[in-house]
Design a protein around this motif. Structure first.
Motif, PDB file in Angstrom:
ATOM      1  N   GLU A  21       0.830  -1.205   0.000  1.00  0.00           N
ATOM      2  CA  GLU A  21       0.000   0.000   0.000  1.00  0.00           C
ATOM      3  C   GLU A  21       0.869   1.262   0.000  1.00  0.00           C
ATOM      4  O   GLU A  21       0.522   2.257  -0.618  1.00  0.00           O
ATOM      5  N   VAL A  22       1.982   1.211   0.685  1.00  0.00           N
ATOM      6  CA  VAL A  22       2.918   2.342   0.679  1.00  0.00           C
ATOM      7  C   VAL A  22       3.463   2.529  -0.732  1.00  0.00           C
ATOM      8  O   VAL A  22       3.538   3.652  -1.243  1.00  0.00           O
ATOM      9  N   LEU A  23       3.803   1.419  -1.380  1.00  0.00           N
ATOM     10  CA  LEU A  23       4.333   1.484  -2.744  1.00  0.00           C
ATOM     11  C   LEU A  23       3.314   2.035  -3.733  1.00  0.00           C
ATOM     12  O   LEU A  23       3.684   2.730  -4.683  1.00  0.00           O
ATOM     13  N   LYS A  24       2.031   1.753  -3.522  1.00  0.00           N
ATOM     14  CA  LYS A  24       0.992   2.285  -4.408  1.00  0.00           C
ATOM     15  C   LYS A  24       0.908   3.803  -4.326  1.00  0.00           C
ATOM     16  O   LYS A  24       0.663   4.475  -5.320  1.00  0.00           O
ATOM     17  N   GLU A  25       1.106   4.329  -3.141  1.00  0.00           N
ATOM     18  CA  GLU A  25       0.960   5.768  -2.893  1.00  0.00           C
ATOM     19  C   GLU A  25       2.206   6.571  -3.292  1.00  0.00           C
ATOM     20  O   GLU A  25       2.107   7.724  -3.668  1.00  0.00           O
ATOM     21  N   HIS A  26       3.354   5.949  -3.200  1.00  0.00           N
ATOM     22  CA  HIS A  26       4.618   6.647  -3.449  1.00  0.00           C
ATOM     23  C   HIS A  26       5.354   5.993  -4.617  1.00  0.00           C
ATOM     24  O   HIS A  26       5.726   4.828  -4.528  1.00  0.00           O
ATOM     25  N   PRO A  27       5.560   6.719  -5.685  1.00  0.00           N
ATOM     26  CA  PRO A  27       6.213   6.153  -6.878  1.00  0.00           C
ATOM     27  C   PRO A  27       7.730   6.017  -6.698  1.00  0.00           C
ATOM     28  O   PRO A  27       8.515   6.713  -7.327  1.00  0.00           O
ATOM     29  N   ILE A  28       8.111   5.141  -5.782  1.00  0.00           N
ATOM     30  CA  ILE A  28       9.529   4.901  -5.506  1.00  0.00           C
ATOM     31  C   ILE A  28       9.758   3.394  -5.453  1.00  0.00           C
ATOM     32  O   ILE A  28       8.803   2.620  -5.383  1.00  0.00           O
ATOM     33  N   SER A  29      11.001   3.001  -5.466  1.00  0.00           N
ATOM     34  CA  SER A  29      11.316   1.570  -5.452  1.00  0.00           C
ATOM     35  C   SER A  29      11.061   0.969  -4.069  1.00  0.00           C
ATOM     36  O   SER A  29      11.021   1.669  -3.059  1.00  0.00           O
ATOM     37  N   ALA A  30      10.924  -0.344  -4.052  1.00  0.00           N
ATOM     38  CA  ALA A  30      10.748  -1.061  -2.789  1.00  0.00           C
ATOM     39  C   ALA A  30      11.958  -0.848  -1.879  1.00  0.00           C
ATOM     40  O   ALA A  30      11.812  -0.734  -0.661  1.00  0.00           O
ATOM     41  N   ALA A  31      13.145  -0.764  -2.469  1.00  0.00           N
ATOM     42  CA  ALA A  31      14.355  -0.530  -1.670  1.00  0.00           C
ATOM     43  C   ALA A  31      14.317   0.839  -0.995  1.00  0.00           C
ATOM     44  O   ALA A  31      14.739   0.984   0.158  1.00  0.00           O
ATOM     45  N   THR A  32      13.787   1.837  -1.690  1.00  0.00           N
ATOM     46  CA  THR A  32      13.685   3.176  -1.114  1.00  0.00           C
ATOM     47  C   THR A  32      12.656   3.197   0.009  1.00  0.00           C
ATOM     48  O   THR A  32      12.881   3.803   1.062  1.00  0.00           O
ATOM     49  N   VAL A  33      11.523   2.515  -0.182  1.00  0.00           N
ATOM     50  CA  VAL A  33      10.528   2.403   0.888  1.00  0.00           C
ATOM     51  C   VAL A  33      11.156   1.710   2.090  1.00  0.00           C
ATOM     52  O   VAL A  33      10.986   2.143   3.236  1.00  0.00           O
TER      53      VAL A  33
END
Length: 97
Positions: A44-56
């Motif tokens: 869900e965080v990845l859906k909201e923020h257009p960044i890589s999983a590594a950055t999240v």
């Protein structure tokens, strides 16, 4: 609210929280996690923020290191919960300045 965090936070924890919240993306991730009434899946965080999983992962580790979130792991999946008592303790401490 837990009574465990009614004592002052250490200076180093206050600094970790301030540093974690100083990053606007990290702040927005914390707001998103806090808006959920249950553990928020990483997806869900990845859906909201257009960044890589590594950055999240990097940002959530910084929030966890500061004590602002708790990471719940189930196999290879992670979910996040806000630690409101720490955020409230931080706000109370700032209000004493």
């Amino acid at each position: 609210m837990s009574t465990a965090q009614h004592f002052p936070l250490s200076d180093s924890q206050v600094a970790l929280i301030a540093r974690a919240l100083a990053d606007s993306r990290r702040y927005r991730i914390l707001v998103q996690i806090g808006a959920s009434d249950q553990a928020l899946p990483c997806a869900e965080v990845l859906k909201e923020h257009p960044i890589s999983a590594a950055t999240v992962s990097h940002h959530t580790k910084e929030l966890e290191r500061a004590g602002l979130i708790l990471t719940l792991r189930e196999g290879k999946y992670a979910s996040f919960m806000i630690q409101r008592e720490v955020l409230h303790a931080y706000a109370r401490q700032l209000m004493q300045i």
